[in-house]
Design a protein around this motif. Structure first.
Motif, PDB file in Angstrom:
ATOM      1  N   ILE A 130      61.598  72.839  23.875  1.00 19.06           N
ATOM      2  CA  ILE A 130      61.028  73.449  25.068  1.00 19.06           C
ATOM      3  C   ILE A 130      60.438  72.339  25.940  1.00 19.06           C
ATOM      4  CG2 ILE A 130      60.638  75.731  24.107  1.00 19.06           C
ATOM      5  CD1 ILE A 130      57.648  73.508  24.446  1.00 19.06           C
ATOM      6  N   TRP A 131      60.210  72.675  27.230  1.00 18.24           N
ATOM      7  CA  TRP A 131      59.684  71.694  28.180  1.00 18.24           C
ATOM      8  C   TRP A 131      58.170  71.682  28.104  1.00 18.24           C
ATOM      9  CZ3 TRP A 131      56.838  71.462  32.832  1.00 18.24           C
ATOM     10  CH2 TRP A 131      57.003  70.272  33.569  1.00 18.24           C
ATOM     11  N   LEU A 132      57.593  70.505  27.833  1.00 13.27           N
ATOM     12  CA  LEU A 132      56.147  70.354  27.661  1.00 13.27           C
ATOM     13  C   LEU A 132      55.664  69.245  28.576  1.00 13.27           C
ATOM     14  CD1 LEU A 132      53.960  71.638  25.779  1.00 13.27           C
ATOM     15  CD2 LEU A 132      54.261  69.656  24.300  1.00 13.27           C
ATOM     16  N   ALA A 133      54.658  69.543  29.396  1.00 11.82           N
ATOM     17  CA  ALA A 133      54.135  68.570  30.352  1.00 11.82           C
ATOM     18  C   ALA A 133      52.832  67.968  29.850  1.00 11.82           C
ATOM     19  CB  ALA A 133      53.902  69.226  31.703  1.00 11.82           C
ATOM     20  N   GLY A 134      52.578  66.740  30.266  1.00 14.17           N
ATOM     21  CA  GLY A 134      51.319  66.080  29.971  1.00 14.17           C
ATOM     22  C   GLY A 134      50.291  66.352  31.049  1.00 14.17           C
ATOM     23  N   PRO A 135      49.115  65.739  30.946  1.00 19.17           N
ATOM     24  CA  PRO A 135      48.054  65.950  31.938  1.00 19.17           C
ATOM     25  C   PRO A 135      48.456  65.573  33.357  1.00 19.17           C
ATOM     26  CG  PRO A 135      47.188  64.864  29.981  1.00 19.17           C
ATOM     27  CD  PRO A 135      48.673  64.873  29.836  1.00 19.17           C
ATOM     28  N   ASP A 136      49.439  64.672  33.486  1.00 14.78           N
ATOM     29  CA  ASP A 136      49.870  64.257  34.826  1.00 14.78           C
ATOM     30  C   ASP A 136      50.888  65.217  35.447  1.00 14.78           C
ATOM     31  OD1 ASP A 136      52.054  63.752  33.235  1.00 14.78           O
ATOM     32  OD2 ASP A 136      52.302  61.661  33.856  1.00 14.78           O
ATOM     33  N   GLY A 137      51.231  66.288  34.723  1.00 16.53           N
ATOM     34  CA  GLY A 137      52.195  67.246  35.230  1.00 16.53           C
ATOM     35  C   GLY A 137      53.638  66.870  34.997  1.00 16.53           C
ATOM     36  N   ARG A 138      53.864  65.680  34.476  1.00 16.25           N
ATOM     37  CA  ARG A 138      55.232  65.267  34.152  1.00 16.25           C
ATOM     38  C   ARG A 138      55.517  65.653  32.704  1.00 16.25           C
ATOM     39  NH1 ARG A 138      57.325  61.983  38.017  1.00 16.25           N
ATOM     40  NH2 ARG A 138      55.847  61.172  39.564  1.00 16.25           N
ATOM     41  N   GLY A 139      56.762  65.997  32.449  1.00 19.24           N
ATOM     42  CA  GLY A 139      57.051  66.493  31.120  1.00 19.24           C
ATOM     43  C   GLY A 139      58.394  66.066  30.586  1.00 19.24           C
ATOM     44  N   GLY A 140      58.679  66.570  29.402  1.00 17.08           N
ATOM     45  CA  GLY A 140      59.944  66.324  28.739  1.00 17.08           C
ATOM     46  C   GLY A 140      60.166  67.382  27.680  1.00 17.08           C
ATOM     47  N   MET A 141      61.305  67.301  27.030  1.00 17.83           N
ATOM     48  CA  MET A 141      61.671  68.281  26.012  1.00 17.83           C
ATOM     49  C   MET A 141      61.054  67.896  24.660  1.00 17.83           C
ATOM     50  SD  MET A 141      63.301  70.255  27.993  1.00 17.83           S
ATOM     51  CE  MET A 141      63.962  71.481  26.845  1.00 17.83           C
TER      52      MET A 141
END
Length: 370
Positions: A130-141
């Motif tokens: 699933i797609w998970l974002a970090g505190p900066d709003g950028r994410g990855g699978m």
């Protein structure tokens, strides 16, 4: 008009001016904290109001229903107010809009649930990400961890959350809701023998595996009316650990039972096939025999394939996903055979207005279709 894509259609009490649907498309742009829809989301949907029907993106029924970062909810006053901006903008632009509501089940991560373990019909891990974002709003699978099986007593509160989410959606101004029972999420997990190995009244037989879907549908229909309640299914999609040998018979039985309940429509997310397979036509004919109500299909349709599907009489409306992301004025482009903007996949999930509001239109939507 002779063009089948532009014949009006009565969907319950709503008259659709064409057969083109914008399906639910996760874009992961809800404001933080709180997963709240914003004016930017309102502008995005209003740009696409020339669709016969918009079905807004999958929306969390509760905080613990979340399966992806930055997806909106419809369970807090702030979220309801945010969605009201969206529905007002779409209606002012002449559009019609439903909201898809979901619980992601095992397709989630503890980071999205306050650190608690994900839940599912059975303790069987989802073989995907699933797609998970970090505190900066950028994410990855990210991989999905092992879920725990829901206790029988935990199911009724989830049904109640679907009901409350539907009522909240109507309070927010939506014309109806779509129950997400497709694409490997919680309701679909209950429908499949590959993800549901329960031994209580929610597992085993087809009747038992259908129970959760029907309880949710009954609760939502009782709350807002069956004419404002749609259901999405994906029985022919066998990927992501959902290769259940009973999926087609289960879906056909579900369709017959949902028809008796008078739901507004069934929406099928199909495998992307061009040209369509023999199995596609066979399933649609079987479906029509048990569900004579409105049917929406989605699955990388071209305009020509959509027209052929409508002409067959086996479907009533056709959804265009990625094409609607990149072409706010998609209906007029399809009508006039005009070239389509290509979508930028790097901006599908998360981010700002780039790749969201800045795709060019040929002319104002409503003037083009007047």
């Amino acid at each position: 008009m002779n063009d089948t894509l532009f014949r009006p259609f009565n969907l319950g009490a709503i008259v659709l001016p064409n057969r083109i649907v914008m399906p639910p498309l996760t874009r992961a742009r809800a404001a933080q904290p709180g997963n709240v829809p914003t004016a930017m989301n309102a502008a995005y949907y209003a740009q696409r109001a020339s669709a016969g029907l918009i079905i807004a993106e999958a929306t969390d029924i509760s905080p613990d229903a979340k399966g992806y970062s930055l997806t909106p909810g419809v369970h807090s006053p702030e979220q309801i107010a945010g969605w009201r901006q969206v529905t007002d903008a779409v209606h002012q632009a002449g559009g019609r809009i439903f909201l898809q509501i979901w619980h992601c089940g095992r397709m989630s991560h503890p980071d999205l649930r306050g650190g608690t373990q994900t839940v599912a019909p059975s303790a069987i891990a989802f073989p995907g990400q699933i797609w998970l974002a970090g505190p900066d709003g950028r994410g990855g699978m990210e991989d999905c961890p092992m879920p725990r099986a829901l206790a029988t007593a935990e199911i009724a509160p989830i049904v109640a959350n679907f009901r409350r989410a539907a009522l909240n959606a109507i309070d927010a101004g939506f014309d109806g809701v779509e129950i997400h029972a497709a694409n490997s999420y919680l309701i679909d997990q209950f429908l499949r023998t590959t993800s549901n190995q329960r031994t209580d009244q929610y597992g085993g037989s087809r009747e038992n595996r259908l129970r959760f879907l029907l309880e949710v549908t009954d609760a939502v229909s009782e709350a807002i009316g069956p004419a404002r309640t749609g259901v999405r299914l994906s029985p022919r999609n066998q990927a992501r650990g959902m290769d259940c040998p009973d999926s087609i018979p289960t879906a056909l039985e579900a369709a017959a039972l949902l028809h008796r309940r008078g739901v507004a429509y069934l929406h099928f997310n199909e495998p992307e096939e061009n040209p369509p397979s023999v199995a596609a036509g066979q399933f649609r004919r079987q479906l029509r025999a048990v569900f004579p109500g409105p049917v929406i299909v989605a699955g990388a349709y071209t305009a020509e394939r959509a027209r052929q599907a409508l002409a067959s009489g086996e479907v009533d409306l056709v959804a265009f996903g990625r094409a609607f992301i990149a072409n706010p004025d998609l209906p007029v482009r399809l009508r006039d055979g005009l070239p389509l903007n290509p979508p930028d996949a790097t901006t599908f999930f998360g981010g700002d207005a780039r790749g969201y509001l800045d795709y060019p239109c040929l002319a104002p939507n409503r003037e083009q279709l007047a």
